[in-house]
Design a protein around this motif. Structure first.
Motif: not given
Length: 151
Positions: A88-96
């Protein structure tokens, strides 16, 4: 009839920075591997990988693509584990930074050779990077000897 366990794994690729996301696992299967986990009862495969990535990394992945299958049979348990591998190359959010599974971290592509991978993980990297095979099958006999077959 063998028992079958379904799992998933996803290589999250940051094209801009030429890096991939790893979990440095500390529990079962210690070492570096891509995030993923078990498919729950009655759960479809694609939603399972989206859920697992959210749980292990905090990221929401969009439109994961199937990269291949890694499956292994353990003779002493008469058990097969089938892992659906995604990219997957499309992502969003805050990394843990860390979860119960281990530390979550980005690794530059040119630094992959320096990692201490989880047992057997390195053999499946060609499925993610080379499009050379569709399946890697491992047969683990009662003496824990492993034979790899590539298809």
């Amino acid at each position: 009839m063998e028992k079958v366990i379904l799992t998933n794994m996803c290589m999250i690729y940051d094209k801009i920075n030429n890096q991939v996301l790893f979990v440095n696992r500390k529990k079962s299967w210690p070492g570096f591997a891509f995030p993923g986990g078990h498919v729950e009862n009655k759960e479809p495969i694609v939603p399972s990988v989206i859920r697992e990535i959210k749980e292990e990394t905090g990221l929401d992945i969009i439109n994961p693509k199937l990269a291949g299958i890694r499956d292994w049979y353990e003779e002493d348990a008469n058990e097969r584990t089938v892992s659906f591998l995604f990219v997957c190359e499309t992502f969003s959010g805050t990394l843990k930074e860390e979860t119960d599974e281990g530390k979550v971290e980005w690794v530059k592509i040119n630094e992959l050779d320096s990692l201490q991978y989880a047992y057997g993980f390195k053999q499946q990297l060609p499925l993610f990077f080379e499009n050379k095979w569709v399946e890697i099958f491992s047969y683990i006999d009662k003496n824990r000897n492993t034979k790899y077959l590539f298809y």
